[in-house]
Motif scaffolding. Structure first.
Motif, short mmCIF file in Angstrom:
data_model
loop_
_atom_site.label_atom_id
_atom_site.label_comp_id
_atom_site.label_asym_id
_atom_site.label_seq_id
_atom_site.Cartn_x
_atom_site.Cartn_y
_atom_site.Cartn_z
N ASN B 160 -24.63 24.26 -23.27
CA ASN B 160 -24.68 22.88 -23.75
C ASN B 160 -25.91 22.17 -23.21
O ASN B 160 -26.61 21.46 -23.94
N ILE B 161 -26.16 22.36 -21.92
CA ILE B 161 -27.32 21.71 -21.30
C ILE B 161 -28.59 22.21 -21.96
O ILE B 161 -29.48 21.44 -22.32
N LEU B 162 -28.67 23.53 -22.14
CA LEU B 162 -29.89 24.10 -22.70
C LEU B 162 -30.14 23.55 -24.10
O LEU B 162 -31.27 23.23 -24.45
N SER B 163 -29.08 23.41 -24.89
CA SER B 163 -29.34 22.93 -26.25
C SER B 163 -29.74 21.46 -26.24
O SER B 163 -30.51 21.01 -27.08
N LEU B 164 -29.23 20.72 -25.23
CA LEU B 164 -29.67 19.33 -25.11
C LEU B 164 -31.16 19.25 -24.76
O LEU B 164 -31.87 18.36 -25.20
N LEU B 165 -31.60 20.22 -23.96
CA LEU B 165 -32.98 20.18 -23.46
C LEU B 165 -33.97 20.73 -24.47
O LEU B 165 -35.17 20.59 -24.29
N ASP B 166 -33.44 21.38 -25.51
CA ASP B 166 -34.35 22.07 -26.42
C ASP B 166 -35.41 21.16 -27.01
O ASP B 166 -36.55 21.55 -27.18
N VAL B 167 -35.02 19.90 -27.29
CA VAL B 167 -35.99 18.97 -27.91
C VAL B 167 -37.16 18.73 -26.96
O VAL B 167 -38.32 18.73 -27.38
N SER B 168 -36.85 18.52 -25.68
CA SER B 168 -37.96 18.22 -24.77
C SER B 168 -38.80 19.44 -24.46
O SER B 168 -39.93 19.33 -24.01
N LEU B 169 -38.25 20.64 -24.75
CA LEU B 169 -39.03 21.85 -24.51
C LEU B 169 -40.25 21.89 -25.42
O LEU B 169 -41.29 22.44 -25.06
N ILE B 170 -40.13 21.33 -26.61
CA ILE B 170 -41.30 21.36 -27.50
C ILE B 170 -41.92 19.97 -27.61
O ILE B 170 -42.53 19.62 -28.60
N SER B 171 -41.75 19.20 -26.54
CA SER B 171 -42.33 17.86 -26.52
C SER B 171 -43.85 17.91 -26.61
O SER B 171 -44.48 18.80 -26.04
N PRO B 172 -44.45 16.97 -27.32
CA PRO B 172 -45.92 16.97 -27.38
C PRO B 172 -46.58 16.54 -26.08
O PRO B 172 -47.78 16.65 -25.94
N HIS B 173 -45.79 16.03 -25.13
CA HIS B 173 -46.37 15.63 -23.85
C HIS B 173 -46.31 16.80 -22.88
O HIS B 173 -45.22 17.22 -22.49
N PRO B 174 -47.44 17.30 -22.47
CA PRO B 174 -47.42 18.47 -21.58
C PRO B 174 -46.57 18.29 -20.32
O PRO B 174 -45.87 19.23 -19.94
N PRO B 175 -46.57 17.11 -19.65
CA PRO B 175 -45.75 17.03 -18.44
C PRO B 175 -44.27 17.26 -18.73
O PRO B 175 -43.60 17.96 -17.96
N VAL B 176 -43.77 16.69 -19.83
CA VAL B 176 -42.36 16.85 -20.15
C VAL B 176 -42.06 18.30 -20.50
O VAL B 176 -41.08 18.89 -20.03
N MET B 177 -42.94 18.88 -21.28
CA MET B 177 -42.75 20.28 -21.67
C MET B 177 -42.69 21.17 -20.43
O MET B 177 -41.79 22.01 -20.30
N ALA B 178 -43.62 20.96 -19.51
CA ALA B 178 -43.67 21.82 -18.32
C ALA B 178 -42.44 21.61 -17.45
O ALA B 178 -41.84 22.57 -16.98
N ALA B 179 -42.04 20.35 -17.28
CA ALA B 179 -40.87 20.09 -16.45
C ALA B 179 -39.62 20.70 -17.08
O ALA B 179 -38.76 21.24 -16.38
N THR B 180 -39.52 20.62 -18.41
CA THR B 180 -38.35 21.19 -19.06
C THR B 180 -38.32 22.70 -18.92
O THR B 180 -37.28 23.29 -18.63
N LEU B 181 -39.47 23.32 -19.11
CA LEU B 181 -39.49 24.78 -18.99
C LEU B 181 -39.11 25.20 -17.57
O LEU B 181 -38.36 26.15 -17.37
N SER B 182 -39.61 24.43 -16.60
CA SER B 182 -39.28 24.73 -15.22
C SER B 182 -37.77 24.69 -15.01
O SER B 182 -37.18 25.58 -14.40
N LEU B 183 -37.15 23.64 -15.54
CA LEU B 183 -35.70 23.50 -15.43
C LEU B 183 -34.99 24.63 -16.16
O LEU B 183 -34.03 25.22 -15.66
N PHE B 184 -35.47 24.94 -17.35
CA PHE B 184 -34.91 26.04 -18.15
C PHE B 184 -34.90 27.32 -17.33
O PHE B 184 -33.89 28.01 -17.26
N LEU B 185 -36.04 27.62 -16.74
CA LEU B 185 -36.16 28.89 -16.03
C LEU B 185 -35.25 28.91 -14.82
O LEU B 185 -34.68 29.94 -14.47
N SER B 186 -35.10 27.76 -14.15
CA SER B 186 -34.25 27.79 -12.97
C SER B 186 -32.78 27.85 -13.40
O SER B 186 -31.96 28.45 -12.71
N LEU B 187 -32.45 27.25 -14.53
CA LEU B 187 -31.05 27.30 -14.98
C LEU B 187 -30.67 28.69 -15.43
O LEU B 187 -29.58 29.16 -15.16
N CYS B 188 -31.58 29.36 -16.16
CA CYS B 188 -31.18 30.68 -16.66
C CYS B 188 -31.85 31.79 -15.87
O CYS B 188 -32.31 32.77 -16.45
#
Lengths: 481, 685
Positions: B160-188
């Motif tokens: 559920n969390i991952l699907s919520l975060l999916d939008v910010s994963l492809i955010s056009p703002h690099p800081p948000v994208m990077a922070a989301t990917l970081s969170l993604f990787l630590s979660l999974c």
């Protein structure tokens, strides 16, 4: 978390220094300057470290914008923040330069106070900031007679009143307050492109990156609608009719843009906030909609005295009404070239040999469409060998093309909603900044027997270098619809 | 210091703070609170306004007040933490203003640092995630960073969390994208497949960041792309054109792009890439030119012909720095691919005049020494060096010269004897540097022991040609680098180790050491352990197989779609072959991808080998243990496997160890029967 922010001039003068957390002393400023100037060319300068202090910096407007931070901070965030800070300073002070920063130091300290608290970024939105920033910007521009030329004689509507001087968009956003009534919106369509053309004239690589920027001088702006060409299409699948004239591969929008009318009518709707913002960015690669604007025909040979003769013919294929400005061709030459003699076709051009970058730079301030220029360079190269020919080229060409976009993107109209308080002037300008055409010119077998036994080739690039600032001379036109 | 005020200011501030209604004037309150952070003497006056500020109606007052508590705490670190304030801050996480919410997180992080920061439980996580959209990009980054500490309780919650975060994963703002990917990787971190899918997803935004107008942002994106490529080498394959260098780009971006380009080479684009890289070799910036040349050398490990052609052409430029870089690159290349030695030898002939720097000469001397018998002019070249040895400054070059001359003497004694004598005499009698004279003495005494002894010592170790296949770096698991993702670490020079970053010296002493056959199995078993989860070992009776030639073995294996990775030369003991295959599972439609089988064939002639084999197994397991604890069942399996091995080695024959991922018994059995057939067929020939 940001511990300090400082701005240095390129000579290392401290322009702005702000310590948010009081964790490190102010000697880090000098330390940073020593480090950054001691770097050799190949070391990446963006992040530097001294014990526990990490410096992250960007260079904009000839200044160092530095933040100190800890190791585990996100570099994306810090760099985006510094870029945003430069954009804010540019909005508030009009332009980015050592002088404007010096004159507006109080304003910048005030900005920093609002933007960062205790090292944490609070907000960088100009909508919120405008409520807090009190200081007026000091403009460094002296009075100029040219500013008066916009005033029509006896109020008559002249052609001139439809054109704004290029400096119009580089004034501080806040000054509109006292000048009253000067509420303006500027929309810029800027494309940078890189084209590589092989020696046989075949297009080898083409890349266009474009953006639409809105600079708004109105303290409050209601909704604004920007209409793009109706035949504008994104991706390869969306082609309509007989192949659209305007196509891009990828497109992204500012988060504030509403796209409900985009699919059917190609209209962007947004409420711009004060200052500059990039509304839309797009990319196109490999498939140029029009021919490259310049063509280069180089001939290179050696004369009997061992000199290198380079004959360059440059053609501008633009329509006769438009012109390329600040055209500059860079031709790499063999190492050790000593003297250059030149024959140029008109006196306003210039050429010089730059020994440290090992290149001849040929500058043409203005190059009208449909014309052709030629230049002959003679180079003295001691110890010239056939292999030195490998070092000649690729030629790169940089230029600016006002009023032209390579993709053909146009702004059909620019409308503000009827509830706008007071009249507003809307300005649209177009420009192409970087054109890279890369000619790899293989001259074929030469008559010279010495060169004949080597298979040699010259590879010429026409490049448009990416300059940080476009300067628009006469390129601003007004849309009065 | 801008904030340390005089007596007057302090008095003034104190007066303002004593006013019970100080927060009624928002701007004045903010300015006052912003100023007191450096003045411990004012602490007692600040507390009351801060408490009032937390409950103020204006959001901007609350923002300042919340961070004010963090400042206050840092001013008097040894004081007790006020539980009431902490509670108040926790409750302010529900504040309608998103900046106040984020500031609360920041303040709690600072105040509760000793307890490990703000407590992130399930309700807080869900609350933060739901309000993520309201925050601006700075707030989002902060929230995403703090959420990294949260561990979801169930898999459902995680997804559920991952699907919520999916939008910010492809955010056009690099800081948000990077922070989301970081969170993604630590979660999974326990679900590598999901992590890899996330990497695929951020490809678009990362590439866009590479085209950002800000160079610094481009550089950051490039460095992080290099990290991603460590786990997913094919990620950017088709986008290689995005990494071509622009003419006006600064050197540091060009060099990173060149490093990325090397990783992207494949059969389709190698010609275009090499053409592009050749253009960079004549760059004005010398280090960019060097980077391009060594990049060509690294591509040469897989596409040696084309690369050698370009390198030879570059020698024709007769440019000092280019020639030196090319010779060093050739030296490294020849070490890995000895089959190119002929081309290299003919190319380096006669380029000694241009090389001025010591590293280049070092490399050249090594080449001349090792391949002395193939180049006719070597004695003359060395003679020039020996004549100039008095003016030679570099110790390394002198030592290499000694070695090269002795080596040449071994294969061409008649031509070399005289100059070797002169060189040894000079080095022993006149040389002041201890290292050089010692080495000369060593060689002198060695020669006294006889030519065979000398040959044994100086025989250049050659790398095994079959190593060539192993050059491609194996894909690393994401955990290897995910902890430095989105920090300043990847931006450091040399943070991402490029293979064989050699600084002079001969390749024999480099870190990229050739693996003699014993080590070979070690590396392979290592990569075995990394990629494969389940093991199986079997025994095949065909002891003559180790006598057949590698070529016929390889050809036979390829007929049945088994690829050989590496093998020891024939007639050596223990004899090993490593092989792999990919089977497509056609029976079950739900598992669409096939399974990967890695195999090791081992022929240990005698029982002595049993011991070493056991040790090896233990070694592998130890490494596995260190790497991932979650694989306990696997090691248990490994242990039982080991027991089986012990039983098997009593008989004579080829031991086949198979490892497979994902597990599929049917495919494994099928593979084993095919392999047995092939081996029998081969040994009966």
């Amino acid at each position: 978390m940001i511990s300090q922010v400082f701005i240095l001039s390129s000579q290392g003068d401290h322009l702005i220094y702000k310590d948010f957390r009081g964790e490190a002393g102010s000697d880090v400023v000098n330390l940073f300057y020593e480090k950054v100037t001691a770097l050799t060319g190949d070391q990446p300068p963006v992040v530097m470290r001294h014990k526990d202090v990490h410096f992250v910096h960007v260079r904009q407007g000839g200044l160092y914008w530095v933040a100190t931070t800890t190791a585990d901070t996100s570099p994306f965030t810090i760099i985006e923040f510094l870029n945003r800070l430069t954009a804010l300073v540019k909005d508030y002070c009009g332009s980015l330069s050592e002088r404007s920063v010096q004159m507006n130091f109080a304003l910048i300290y005030e900005l920093l106070d609002e933007v960062v608290d205790y090292g944490y970024i609070q907000t960088t939105s100009s909508d919120i900031l405008k409520n807090f920033i009190q200081t007026e910007a000091v403009s460094s521009k002296p009075f100029s007679l040219f500013d008066l030329s916009n005033v029509g004689l006896f109020g008559a509507e002249t052609q001139q009143s439809k054109v704004a001087p290029s400096s119009a968009a580089t004034r501080p956003i806040q000054s509109s307050r006292d000048q009253g009534g000067k509420s303006e919106i500027f929309v810029d369509v800027i494309e940078r492109m890189l084209v590589v053309i092989g020696s046989n004239g075949v297009l080898m690589k083409a890349d266009i990156e474009g953006e639409i920027k809105v600079k708004c001088y109105m303290p409050t702006c209601s909704e604004m609608r920007i209409g793009l060409n109706e035949e504008f299409s994104i991706g390869k699948s969306q082609l309509r009719g007989y192949g659209a004239a305007v196509r891009v591969d990828e497109c992204s929008f500012h988060q504030a843009v509403r796209l409900d009318e985009f699919d059917s009518l190609r209209i962007l709707r947004l409420c711009p906030s004060q200052g500059e913002q990039t509304v839309m960015q797009y990319q196109l690669s490999d498939d140029l909609p029009s021919a490259p604007p310049f063509r280069l025909f180089p001939t290179i040979e050696r004369d009997n005295g061992g000199r290198l003769l380079m004959y360059m013919k440059l053609r501008c294929d633009l329509p006769p009404k438009s012109a390329g400005i600040n055209v500059s061709a860079t031709i790499p030459v063999p190492k050790g070239s000593v003297s250059l003699s030149q024959e140029l076709s008109s006196p306003d051009q210039s050429a010089e040999l730059q020994p440290q970058s090992r290149a001849v730079v040929w500058k043409i301030p203005r190059f009208p469409g449909g014309t052709q220029l030629s230049a002959l360079f003679k180079l003295e190269v001691p110890g010239f060998s056939s292999a030195s020919m490998l070092e000649v080229g690729p030629v790169s060409l940089s230029f600016e093309l006002p009023k032209i976009t390579a993709t053909g993107l146009q702004i059909r109209f620019l409308r503000l909603s009827p509830f706008q308080p007071g009249p507003a002037q809307r300005w649209v300008r177009f420009g192409m900044r970087t054109f890279d055409s890369d000619h790899e010119v293989g001259p074929g077998p030469s008559e010279d027997p010495v060169q004949d036994c080597f298979h040699w080739w010259i590879h010429c690039l026409l490049y448009l270098s990416q300059q940080d600032d476009v300067c628009w001379t006469e390129s601003v036109c007004c849309l009065t619809s | 210091m801008p904030y340390i005020g005089s007596e007057d200011t302090v008095r003034d501030l104190r007066r303002v703070l004593s006013n019970p209604n100080v927060q009624s004037d928002q701007l004045r309150y903010r300015n006052t609170i912003l100023k007191v952070i450096r003045l411990p003497s004012l602490v007692e006056y600040v507390e009351q306004p801060l408490t009032a500020g937390l409950r103020d109606r204006a959001a901007c007052v609350r923002r300042v007040a919340v961070l004010g508590w963090a400042k206050l705490h840092n001013l008097q670190t040894n004081s007790e933490i006020d539980a009431a304030v902490v509670n108040e801050l926790y409750s302010l996480l529900r504040d309608p203003d998103p900046v106040v919410m984020v500031n609360c997180l920041r303040a709690l992080e600072e105040i509760l640092r000793e307890e490990g920061g703000v407590a992130i439980n399930k309700p807080i996580t869900h609350h933060l995630l739901n309000r993520l959209k309201e925050c601006d990009i700075w707030g989002q980054c902060e929230v995403l960073r703090i959420l990294q500490r949260y561990r979801p309780q169930s898999e459902d919650e995680l997804f559920n969390i991952l699907s919520l975060l999916d939008v910010s994963l492809i955010s056009p703002h690099p800081p948000v994208m990077a922070a989301t990917l970081s969170l993604f990787l630590s979660l999974c971190s326990g679900l590598p497949a999901v992590g890899l899918a996330a990497l695929e997803r951020v490809r678009g935004p990362l590439l866009a960041a590479c085209g950002n107008t800000s160079r610094e942002m481009q550089f950051t994106a490039l460095c992080h792309i290099q990290l991603l490529l460590r786990s997913l080498p094919g990620l950017m394959g088709e986008h290689y054109k995005r990494f071509f260098c622009g003419y006006a780009e600064p050197a540091y971006i060009k060099q990173r792009k060149i490093e990325v380009l090397v990783e992207l080479v494949n059969d389709d684009n190698v010609a275009i890439l090499l053409d592009e890289l050749r253009g960079y070799c004549t760059d004005v910036n010398i280090s960019t030119a060097h980077a391009a040349i060594s990049a060509i050398g690294r591509i040469g490990r897989s596409y040696s012909d084309k690369c050698l052609e370009i390198l030879t052409e570059l020698l024709g430029l007769k440019q000092e720095h280019i020639t030196s870089a090319v010779v060093q690159t050739m030296r490294d290349l020849v070490w890995v691919c000895p089959q190119c030695s002929r081309t290299v030898c003919s190319a380096v002939e006669g380029c000694e005049a241009e090389i001025q720097d010591s590293q280049g000469r070092h490399a050249l001397l090594w080449l001349l020494g090792v391949y002395g018998e193939q180049v006719s002019s070597v004695p003359y070249t060395l003679e020039v060096f020996i004549d100039g040895v008095r003016s030679e400054a570099s110790v390394g070059v002198k030592m290499e010269l000694l070695t090269a001359t002795v080596r040449l003497f071994l294969c061409r004694p008649a031509e070399t004897q005289d100059m070797l004598g002169r060189l040894l005499h000079y080095c022993i009698e006149e040389e002041t540097n201890m290292c050089v004279s010692d080495q000369a003495l060593l060689y002198y005494r060695l020669l006294h022991c006889g030519i065979e002894e000398t040959r044994k010592v100086l025989q250049c170790r050659r790398s095994d040609p079959s190593l060539g296949v192993l050059i491609g770096r194996p894909a690393e698991p994401i955990n290897q680098w995910s902890y430095i993702f989105n920090t300043l670490e990847p931006l450091r020079p040399g943070a991402i180790e490029t293979e064989s970053a050699t600084i002079g010296g001969s390749p024999e002493h480099m870190t990229f050491d050739p693996k003699p056959n014993n080590d070979l199995s070690d590396t392979l078993s290592y990569s075995f352990g990394k990629t494969v989860r389940s093991g199986e070992s079997e025994h095949v009776q065909c002891p003559t197989i180790f006598r057949c030639s590698p070529q016929s073995l390889q050809a036979a294996m390829q007929l049945v779609n088994i690829q050989t990775l590496a093998f020891t030369p024939p007639h050596t003991l223990p004899w090993r072959v490593y092989l792999y295959t990919n089977t497509q599972n056609k029976h079950s439609a739900d598992t669409c991808h096939g399974t990967l089988i890695l195999g090791e064939l081992l022929y240990t002639g005698e029982e002595i080998q049993k011991k070493s084999k056991d040790e090896e197994n233990v070694g592998v397991e130890a490494r596995q243990d260190k790497r991932e604890e979650e694989r306990e069942e696997d090691t248990a399996e490994g242990r039982s496997e080991k027991e089986r091995v012990k039983k098997n080695t009593a008989e004579k024959g080829i031991k086949v160890t198979l490892k497979q991922q994902p597990r599929d018994e049917k495919a494994l059995k099928g593979f084993l029967s095919v392999l047995t057939t092939v081996l029998h067929a081969l040994s009966s020939e």
